[in-house]
Write a protein that holds these residues in place. Sequence first.
Motif, PDB file in Angstrom:
ATOM      1  N   LEU A 250       0.558  -1.235  -0.407  1.00  0.00           N
ATOM      2  CA  LEU A 250       0.053  -0.125   0.164  1.00  0.00           C
ATOM      3  C   LEU A 250       0.834   1.532  -0.187  1.00  0.00           C
ATOM      4  O   LEU A 250       1.796   1.208   0.460  1.00  0.00           O
ATOM      5  CB  LEU A 250      -1.181   0.067   1.392  1.00  0.00           C
ATOM      6  CG  LEU A 250      -1.796  -1.396   0.953  1.00  0.00           C
ATOM      7  CD1 LEU A 250      -2.773  -1.224   1.841  1.00  0.00           C
ATOM      8  CD2 LEU A 250      -2.890  -1.270  -0.111  1.00  0.00           C
ATOM      9  N   SER A 251       0.281   2.548  -0.602  1.00  0.00           N
ATOM     10  CA  SER A 251       0.865   3.774  -0.539  1.00  0.00           C
ATOM     11  C   SER A 251       1.201   4.302   0.825  1.00  0.00           C
ATOM     12  O   SER A 251       0.360   3.426   1.741  1.00  0.00           O
ATOM     13  CB  SER A 251       0.610   4.639  -1.499  1.00  0.00           C
ATOM     14  OG  SER A 251       0.904   5.574  -1.649  1.00  0.00           O
ATOM     15  N   ARG A 252       2.633   4.926   1.085  1.00  0.00           N
ATOM     16  CA  ARG A 252       2.671   5.472   2.057  1.00  0.00           C
ATOM     17  C   ARG A 252       1.934   6.424   2.443  1.00  0.00           C
ATOM     18  O   ARG A 252       2.238   7.105   3.778  1.00  0.00           O
ATOM     19  CB  ARG A 252       3.640   6.099   2.493  1.00  0.00           C
ATOM     20  CG  ARG A 252       5.354   4.804   2.511  1.00  0.00           C
ATOM     21  CD  ARG A 252       6.746   5.248   2.052  1.00  0.00           C
ATOM     22  NE  ARG A 252       7.764   4.302   2.413  1.00  0.00           N
ATOM     23  CZ  ARG A 252       8.440   4.206   1.165  1.00  0.00           C
ATOM     24  NH1 ARG A 252       7.597   5.203   0.101  1.00  0.00           N
ATOM     25  NH2 ARG A 252       9.183   4.159   1.093  1.00  0.00           N
ATOM     26  N   GLU A 253       1.019   7.326   1.408  1.00  0.00           N
ATOM     27  CA  GLU A 253      -0.035   7.591   2.261  1.00  0.00           C
ATOM     28  C   GLU A 253      -1.759   7.939   2.609  1.00  0.00           C
ATOM     29  O   GLU A 253      -2.441   8.522   2.671  1.00  0.00           O
ATOM     30  CB  GLU A 253      -0.346   9.342   1.017  1.00  0.00           C
ATOM     31  CG  GLU A 253       1.060   9.678   0.448  1.00  0.00           C
ATOM     32  CD  GLU A 253       2.366   8.544  -0.358  1.00  0.00           C
ATOM     33  OE1 GLU A 253       3.389   9.662  -0.199  1.00  0.00           O
ATOM     34  OE2 GLU A 253       1.720   7.834  -0.683  1.00  0.00           O
ATOM     35  N   LEU A 254      -1.675   7.075   3.396  1.00  0.00           N
ATOM     36  CA  LEU A 254      -2.486   5.814   3.570  1.00  0.00           C
ATOM     37  C   LEU A 254      -2.448   6.210   5.157  1.00  0.00           C
ATOM     38  O   LEU A 254      -1.979   6.003   6.265  1.00  0.00           O
ATOM     39  CB  LEU A 254      -2.830   4.678   2.820  1.00  0.00           C
ATOM     40  CG  LEU A 254      -3.146   3.991   1.684  1.00  0.00           C
ATOM     41  CD1 LEU A 254      -3.839   2.913   1.389  1.00  0.00           C
ATOM     42  CD2 LEU A 254      -5.343   4.791   1.202  1.00  0.00           C
TER      43      LEU A 254
ATOM     44  N   VAL B 194       2.434  -3.103   4.332  1.00  0.00           N
ATOM     45  CA  VAL B 194       2.870  -1.613   4.657  1.00  0.00           C
ATOM     46  C   VAL B 194       4.183  -0.906   5.114  1.00  0.00           C
ATOM     47  O   VAL B 194       4.231  -1.966   6.063  1.00  0.00           O
ATOM     48  CB  VAL B 194       1.498  -1.282   5.854  1.00  0.00           C
ATOM     49  CG1 VAL B 194       1.728   0.065   6.446  1.00  0.00           C
ATOM     50  CG2 VAL B 194       0.234  -1.565   5.362  1.00  0.00           C
ATOM     51  N   PHE B 195       4.188  -0.042   4.229  1.00  0.00           N
ATOM     52  CA  PHE B 195       5.536   0.341   5.670  1.00  0.00           C
ATOM     53  C   PHE B 195       5.262   0.699   6.917  1.00  0.00           C
ATOM     54  O   PHE B 195       5.025   1.337   7.366  1.00  0.00           O
ATOM     55  CB  PHE B 195       5.933   1.488   4.309  1.00  0.00           C
ATOM     56  CG  PHE B 195       6.764   1.090   3.265  1.00  0.00           C
ATOM     57  CD1 PHE B 195       8.310   1.084   3.067  1.00  0.00           C
ATOM     58  CD2 PHE B 195       6.548   0.888   1.836  1.00  0.00           C
ATOM     59  CE1 PHE B 195       8.329   0.612   2.499  1.00  0.00           C
ATOM     60  CE2 PHE B 195       7.269   0.415   1.093  1.00  0.00           C
ATOM     61  CZ  PHE B 195       8.361   0.186   1.123  1.00  0.00           C
ATOM     62  N   VAL B 196       6.725   0.403   7.835  1.00  0.00           N
ATOM     63  CA  VAL B 196       6.344   1.184   9.677  1.00  0.00           C
ATOM     64  C   VAL B 196       7.500   2.123   9.194  1.00  0.00           C
ATOM     65  O   VAL B 196       7.588   2.167  10.400  1.00  0.00           O
ATOM     66  CB  VAL B 196       6.291  -0.135   9.997  1.00  0.00           C
ATOM     67  CG1 VAL B 196       4.715  -1.186   9.455  1.00  0.00           C
ATOM     68  CG2 VAL B 196       7.725  -1.881  10.360  1.00  0.00           C
TER      69      VAL B 196
ATOM     70  N   LYS C  30       6.950  -3.292   6.808  1.00  0.00           N
ATOM     71  CA  LYS C  30       8.193  -3.691   5.535  1.00  0.00           C
ATOM     72  C   LYS C  30       8.591  -2.217   6.702  1.00  0.00           C
ATOM     73  O   LYS C  30       8.758  -1.347   6.707  1.00  0.00           O
ATOM     74  CB  LYS C  30       7.398  -2.672   5.012  1.00  0.00           C
ATOM     75  CG  LYS C  30       8.498  -3.239   3.886  1.00  0.00           C
ATOM     76  CD  LYS C  30       8.205  -2.796   1.834  1.00  0.00           C
ATOM     77  CE  LYS C  30       9.320  -3.757   0.627  1.00  0.00           C
ATOM     78  NZ  LYS C  30       8.278  -3.321  -0.492  1.00  0.00           N
ATOM     79  N   ILE C  31      10.951  -2.805   6.012  1.00  0.00           N
ATOM     80  CA  ILE C  31      11.300  -1.461   6.885  1.00  0.00           C
ATOM     81  C   ILE C  31      11.680  -1.242   5.823  1.00  0.00           C
ATOM     82  O   ILE C  31      12.446  -2.114   4.362  1.00  0.00           O
ATOM     83  CB  ILE C  31      12.310  -2.240   8.125  1.00  0.00           C
ATOM     84  CG1 ILE C  31      11.852  -2.553   8.848  1.00  0.00           C
ATOM     85  CG2 ILE C  31      13.539  -1.050   8.724  1.00  0.00           C
ATOM     86  CD1 ILE C  31      12.965  -3.479   9.912  1.00  0.00           C
ATOM     87  N   GLU C  32      12.041   0.130   5.154  1.00  0.00           N
ATOM     88  CA  GLU C  32      12.518   0.676   4.083  1.00  0.00           C
ATOM     89  C   GLU C  32      14.483   0.741   4.583  1.00  0.00           C
ATOM     90  O   GLU C  32      14.817   1.437   5.676  1.00  0.00           O
ATOM     91  CB  GLU C  32      12.221   2.125   3.754  1.00  0.00           C
ATOM     92  CG  GLU C  32      12.617   2.628   3.083  1.00  0.00           C
ATOM     93  CD  GLU C  32      14.084   3.378   2.686  1.00  0.00           C
ATOM     94  OE1 GLU C  32      15.238   3.902   2.118  1.00  0.00           O
ATOM     95  OE2 GLU C  32      14.298   4.015   4.071  1.00  0.00           O
ATOM     96  N   GLY C  33      14.883   0.695   3.873  1.00  0.00           N
ATOM     97  CA  GLY C  33      16.624   0.563   4.271  1.00  0.00           C
ATOM     98  C   GLY C  33      17.557   1.187   2.594  1.00  0.00           C
ATOM     99  O   GLY C  33      18.562   0.475   2.607  1.00  0.00           O
ATOM    100  N   ARG C  34      16.899   1.835   2.119  1.00  0.00           N
ATOM    101  CA  ARG C  34      18.009   1.924   0.439  1.00  0.00           C
ATOM    102  C   ARG C  34      19.189   2.283   0.659  1.00  0.00           C
ATOM    103  O   ARG C  34      18.705   3.717   2.019  1.00  0.00           O
ATOM    104  CB  ARG C  34      16.829   3.097  -0.151  1.00  0.00           C
ATOM    105  CG  ARG C  34      17.779   3.016  -1.997  1.00  0.00           C
ATOM    106  CD  ARG C  34      16.837   3.825  -2.302  1.00  0.00           C
ATOM    107  NE  ARG C  34      15.497   3.397  -2.321  1.00  0.00           N
ATOM    108  CZ  ARG C  34      15.057   2.771  -3.018  1.00  0.00           C
ATOM    109  NH1 ARG C  34      15.624   2.674  -4.189  1.00  0.00           N
ATOM    110  NH2 ARG C  34      13.594   2.971  -3.215  1.00  0.00           N
TER     111      ARG C  34
END
Length: 440
Positions: free
Chosen positions: A141-145, A164-166, A278-282
Motif C-alpha cells: 500500500l501507498s505510504r500516504e494512507l 505496509v511500510f512501518v 516492511k522496513i525501508e532501508g535504501r
Amino acid sequence: MTTPELLAPAGTPEHLETAFAYGADAVYAGQPRYSLRVRNNSFKDIAALGAGIERAHELGKQFYLVSNIAPHNDKVRSYLRDLAPVLEHKPDALIMSDPGLIMLVREHWPDQPIHLSVQANAVNWATVEFWRRQGINRVILSRELALNEIREIREKVPEMELEVFVHGALCMAYSGRCLLSGYMNHRDANQGACTNACRWNYKPVQHSHDQTGDLIATSADAVETFEPKEILLEEPNRPGGFIPAYEDEHGTYIMNSKDLRAVQHVAELINMGVHSLKIEGRTKSTYYVARTTQVYRQAINDALAGKPFDMHMMNELEALSNRGYTEGFLRRHVPQEYQTYEQGSSHLGTQQVVGTITDADDRWLTIDVKNKFAPGDQLELITPSGNLRFSANTMENRHGEAMDYAPGSGHIVKIPRPDSLPEKLDFTYLTKIFPNSPES
C-alpha cells in the motif's frame, strides 16, 4: 491475530544475513537494471542474486526480487530476456509496478507470484480489487494512507494480502514518483538512480549573466556574507494566505521529509490483518538493518503475546541517525509533523557504532574500531540474542599496551569481557551511548 511477516532490506549478502539473524522473515533486493534500488545494491548479476535467494531458502526464509522500474521501450524490449535466468533461481515473488511488465510476466510465467510495488500508488480498495482480479498476490500500500483507510481496504478486499511500510525514509513525492533528481542531476529517480537531491545542502555562489542571459558562476567559492532570510510567500489567487519560508547559513529545508517510525502502531496493523510489515532501508548500513529488525521483531512478538506497548522501543530507534521521526500519514497531523523545515542533515542519534567484535576469550573482547571511544564510555553490545550494556574501564592495543582511547577506523583494541556475554557474537555491534541522551 495472524502472525505478520517482518520484511527487511537486503542490498548486500551481509545485509541479508544480518536481517535474518535479527528476526526478519523475508528480505527484498533489486533486480539489476530493472529496479529503483540500483544504488548500494551488490546483487548486480545472476550469480549473486541466485546465491542470495538460495541462502534465504536454506534458512527457511523468503526472498523478494524488486523489479519495479518505470520502463521505457528499450527496457521493455530486453526485460523478458533478462528476467528468465533470474526466475530459474525461484525468487518467492517479484515486486512490480508497471502494468505492461506485469502483463508480460503473467503471460510467460503465470504461476510466478507478483507483489504490487508501492510505486504503483494503491490508495483505495477499488484499486486493490482491480489488481486482485489481475492475479496479483499482494499489494504494497501507498505510504500516504491513514490507519482507517488501511482497515477499510482490508475489509473490502479480504482475499488480498496487504503490505505496509512501518519504518524508514519518506519521499517528497507520492511514493517516489519524483522528477527533482532528474532535473537537478540528470539521474532519473524513476529509473532507479535517485540522488536524493531534495535533501542536499545548497549554497549560493557568486554569479553573473552571459550574452544569452543565462547565469554563469564568477567564482567557485560560495558567497561569504550571508544574512538570515525570512520570507512570506503569497499566492496571487489567495490574497492574505501567507506561507512563511526561512533560510539560514546552511540553506532552506522545505523539501526535507522526516523519517517514518510506526512501531507504536504494529499491534493495530496486526489486528487489522496486515500480512507484511516492511522496513525501508535504501543505502542504509547493516547496523541500521540489525537495529530496526530487532525492534520491530520485538514489537510483533509483544503484540502477538498481548503485551502492552513498550515505550522503550521508541528510544531504541532514537539510537539510529534519523531526520526526526513522524508517524507519516497513519494519523492526521499538522504538516509540520511530516516535514522538517529547520534542519537539513540527519540527527546523529543517541548511539553510534564504535566497532565490531572480531574475537573473544575468557578475559578480552577484540574490537575492530569504527569510531572513537574511550574507557569509561557507556557501551552497548547489540546482538541477535539480546543487547547488553556495560562500561569498560581499561583498553589495550593488540600488543597489550594500555590505551587512553580507540582513535577510530583501522585500529584494533581489546576491552575486558563483560559478564553475561552471549555465546554467539556473529552480527554483533558495539555502540557508544552518548552522554545526555535520554537513555544514558
